[in-house]
Design a protein around this motif. Structure first.
Motif, short mmCIF file in Angstrom:
data_model
loop_
_atom_site.label_atom_id
_atom_site.label_comp_id
_atom_site.label_asym_id
_atom_site.label_seq_id
_atom_site.Cartn_x
_atom_site.Cartn_y
_atom_site.Cartn_z
N ILE A 300 0.67 -1.44 -0.13
CA ILE A 300 -0.35 -0.10 -0.22
C ILE A 300 0.84 1.34 -0.23
O ILE A 300 0.75 2.17 -0.76
CB ILE A 300 -1.29 0.15 1.33
N ALA A 301 2.04 1.10 0.78
CA ALA A 301 2.84 2.84 0.77
C ALA A 301 3.83 2.30 -1.05
O ALA A 301 3.74 3.56 -0.83
CB ALA A 301 3.69 2.18 1.79
N LEU A 302 3.92 1.76 -1.29
CA LEU A 302 4.53 1.89 -2.20
C LEU A 302 4.06 3.08 -3.56
O LEU A 302 3.90 3.36 -4.37
CB LEU A 302 4.49 0.28 -2.78
N LEU A 303 2.30 1.69 -3.89
CA LEU A 303 0.93 1.98 -4.55
C LEU A 303 1.03 4.43 -4.53
O LEU A 303 0.55 4.38 -5.11
CB LEU A 303 -0.55 1.45 -3.70
N GLN A 304 1.18 3.82 -3.25
CA GLN A 304 0.75 5.61 -3.25
C GLN A 304 2.24 6.46 -2.57
O GLN A 304 1.55 7.22 -3.69
CB GLN A 304 0.35 5.89 -1.22
N GLU A 305 3.11 5.61 -2.89
CA GLU A 305 4.30 6.43 -3.28
C GLU A 305 4.65 6.92 -4.53
O GLU A 305 5.10 7.81 -5.52
CB GLU A 305 5.93 5.65 -2.86
N MET A 306 4.31 5.93 -4.79
CA MET A 306 4.21 5.30 -7.54
C MET A 306 2.72 6.66 -7.82
O MET A 306 2.75 7.28 -8.62
CB MET A 306 4.16 4.12 -7.29
N ALA A 307 1.59 6.89 -6.64
CA ALA A 307 0.20 7.06 -7.56
C ALA A 307 -0.34 7.78 -7.09
O ALA A 307 -2.30 8.20 -7.54
CB ALA A 307 -0.80 5.58 -8.11
N ARG A 308 0.39 8.57 -6.09
CA ARG A 308 -1.30 9.68 -5.39
C ARG A 308 -1.05 10.55 -5.59
O ARG A 308 -0.73 10.91 -6.53
CB ARG A 308 -0.42 10.39 -3.64
N PRO A 309 -2.89 11.31 -6.06
CA PRO A 309 -3.88 10.28 -5.32
C PRO A 309 -4.41 9.38 -6.16
O PRO A 309 -4.51 9.22 -7.15
CB PRO A 309 -4.73 12.04 -5.41
N LEU A 310 -4.46 8.43 -5.39
CA LEU A 310 -5.51 6.59 -6.08
C LEU A 310 -6.72 7.54 -6.83
O LEU A 310 -7.37 8.31 -5.71
CB LEU A 310 -5.46 6.04 -4.86
N PRO A 311 -6.51 6.66 -8.01
CA PRO A 311 -7.73 6.99 -8.48
C PRO A 311 -9.47 6.37 -7.72
O PRO A 311 -8.98 5.40 -7.09
CB PRO A 311 -7.85 5.88 -9.91
N ALA A 312 -10.49 6.97 -7.81
CA ALA A 312 -12.25 6.66 -7.26
C ALA A 312 -12.47 5.26 -7.58
O ALA A 312 -12.88 4.53 -7.30
CB ALA A 312 -12.41 7.60 -5.93
N ASN A 313 -12.27 5.61 -8.99
CA ASN A 313 -12.90 4.18 -9.78
C ASN A 313 -11.94 2.97 -9.98
O ASN A 313 -10.83 2.66 -9.84
CB ASN A 313 -12.55 5.01 -11.22
N ALA A 314 -13.06 2.52 -9.73
CA ALA A 314 -12.30 0.91 -9.91
C ALA A 314 -11.63 0.19 -10.49
O ALA A 314 -11.02 -0.49 -10.12
CB ALA A 314 -13.56 -0.59 -9.16
N THR A 315 -11.93 0.48 -11.69
CA THR A 315 -11.18 -0.27 -12.99
C THR A 315 -9.91 0.38 -12.70
O THR A 315 -8.67 -0.40 -13.05
CB THR A 315 -11.88 0.20 -14.37
N ASP A 316 -10.58 2.11 -13.16
CA ASP A 316 -8.17 2.63 -12.51
C ASP A 316 -7.26 2.23 -11.86
O ASP A 316 -6.60 1.61 -12.08
CB ASP A 316 -8.54 4.31 -12.98
N LEU A 317 -7.99 1.77 -10.76
CA LEU A 317 -7.25 1.57 -9.67
C LEU A 317 -7.15 -0.01 -9.32
O LEU A 317 -5.90 -0.37 -9.39
CB LEU A 317 -8.09 1.58 -7.78
N ALA A 318 -7.67 -0.94 -10.30
CA ALA A 318 -7.59 -2.26 -10.00
C ALA A 318 -5.92 -2.50 -11.54
O ALA A 318 -5.51 -3.13 -11.41
CB ALA A 318 -9.08 -3.19 -10.51
N ARG A 319 -6.25 -1.20 -12.80
CA ARG A 319 -5.50 -1.34 -13.77
C ARG A 319 -4.11 -1.51 -13.00
O ARG A 319 -2.61 -1.47 -13.40
CB ARG A 319 -5.98 -0.64 -14.48
#
Length: 400
Positions: A300-319
């Motif tokens: 989760i930390a790496l995901l936020q480090e690379m892509a913050r703010p995370l998309p709210a859309n489920a499809t975009d977040l899954a991608r």
């Protein structure tokens, strides 16, 4: 004087790592008087360092797959690796008194894990065969056809009928692989590919947010860079990303391909979209991902480090979870790399690994321009090329 009464031909091996010691063993077995010279105070330093985390001597897998790990060098190395394959490496280690085990991924280790028992037994066998080892002898080039060394007693020449060079690549210089040999070889007209990092960590310019996660492992991830892919793990460190999964794809980064991570490689994007469609309510994004996807804190930390703010859309977040672009600062420096790309070009050698520009001089190990991932391939190929060069060097010395 009959051939039986002639003095033994003299062979010199420069470099006392796995390739050099294997070359010395083959040359001594063929009847040459062999001297091994190394510029460090003791031999096999990189082998011993590799053994600190478990000496992975080879990879037990289908031979065609084993060969494919050598990528662009597969074709020229194939006869060499065929002559001393993974099975032969294991038999050789057993012959030195080592019991072995094979891990779940096919990696083969001595049961004791360490390199020191194998190295001690090997050096004893070489001593029994009459091999002489000179340490603190630094090779500087040739004079009147003989290799010359800077020794504690001053400059010395060591006339030889045949020479094998096995001085390693240009990483881990404190263990002996400095790459300084490139200059005298270039002066001798040998074509050398530039050195570059192989099996290297990735440099990262982390934000302060990541400091709490230094030392954490990203387990069971997928990594991709260009045509290079791996499944494994990476470790978050203050310097960047390290670990076997990272090293396997480092060549792709060196070739300037982007790095993509799959944080959940065992789940399809469609399955993730379905799970992420559930309402988040008042949960934080981190808690939502942890509870909904069982995603651990480091991912989760790496995901936020690379892509913050995370998309709210489920499809975009899954991608993003399936193909997270990693912003990085390139590979760690060459001296920190596990192995080296570049070196003596294979077309500068004949089929026996003898230099076209220096008849009677053979080359083995990481001095050659080949690379392979970690996992037993590196040591296997060093042993195989050392064996091949030693056998052909002995035959060349005794050609009369």
């Amino acid at each position: 004087m009959t051939s039986e009464n002639l003095p033994a031909r003299r062979g010199v091996v420069i470099g006392a790592g796995p390739a050099g010691l294997m070359a010395a063993e083959m040359m001594a077995a063929a009847g040459l008087a062999v001297t091994v010279c190394d510029h460090k105070p003791s031999v096999g330093r990189k082998l011993l360092m590799a053994g600190k985390s478990g000496l992975n001597i080879t990879k037990a897998e289908e031979h065609a797959k084993f060969l494919n790990a050598f990528s662009t060098a597969k074709e020229p190395l194939e006869p060499i690796l065929n002559s001393f394959d993974a099975t032969a490496v294991q038999e050789w280690a057993k012959g030195l008194g080592q019991t072995l085990f094979t891990g779940s991924t096919g990696r083969v280790f001595p049961t004791v894990m360490k390199a020191s028992p194998l190295l001690r037994a090997w050096l004893a066998r070489l001593a029994d065969a009459g091999v002489v080892v000179n340490t603190r002898w630094r090779w500087t080039g040739w004079e009147d056809g003989a290799p010359v060394f800077d020794t504690p007693e001053g400059m010395k020449g060591l006339p030889a009928d045949v020479t094998v060079l096995a001085m390693g690549g240009a990483s881990w210089s404190r263990l002996g692989s400095t790459g300084a040999w490139a200059l005298p070889l270039r002066d001798a007209g040998v074509d050398i590919a530039p050195f570059a990092s192989a099996n290297a960590g990735i440099a990262m310019n982390w934000s302060a947010h990541m400091e709490a996660h230094f030392g954490a492992a990203l387990k069971g991830i997928g990594l991709k860079s260009g045509t290079y892919r791996s499944r494994g793990e990476a470790v978050i460190s203050a310097r960047g990303l390290e670990g076997g999964g990272v090293y396997t794809v480092s060549r792709g980064l060196r070739e300037r391909h982007p790095l993509m991570l799959d944080l959940l490689p065992d789940q399809s994007r469609e399955a993730l979209v379905e799970k992420l469609a559930k309402p988040r309510g008042k949960m934080s994004v981190a808690n939502y991902l942890r509870k909904t996807l069982k995603l651990d804190v480091a991912k989760i930390a790496l995901l936020q480090e690379m892509a913050r703010p995370l998309p709210a859309n489920a499809t975009d977040l899954a991608r993003l979870l399936k193909a997270l672009p990693v912003k990085h600062a390139g590979l760690r420096p060459l001296d920190e790399a596990i192995s080296t790309a570049g070196g003596v070009k294979l077309d500068a050698l004949d089929d026996g690994l003898m230099l076209h520009a220096r008849p009677g001089v053979f080359v083995a190990g990481e001095m050659l321009d080949w690379e392979a991932p970690t996992g037993g391939y590196l040591i296997s190929a060093c042993l195989a090329t050392g064996r091949w060069a030693g056998q052909h060097a002995a035959a060349w010395a005794q050609r009369d």
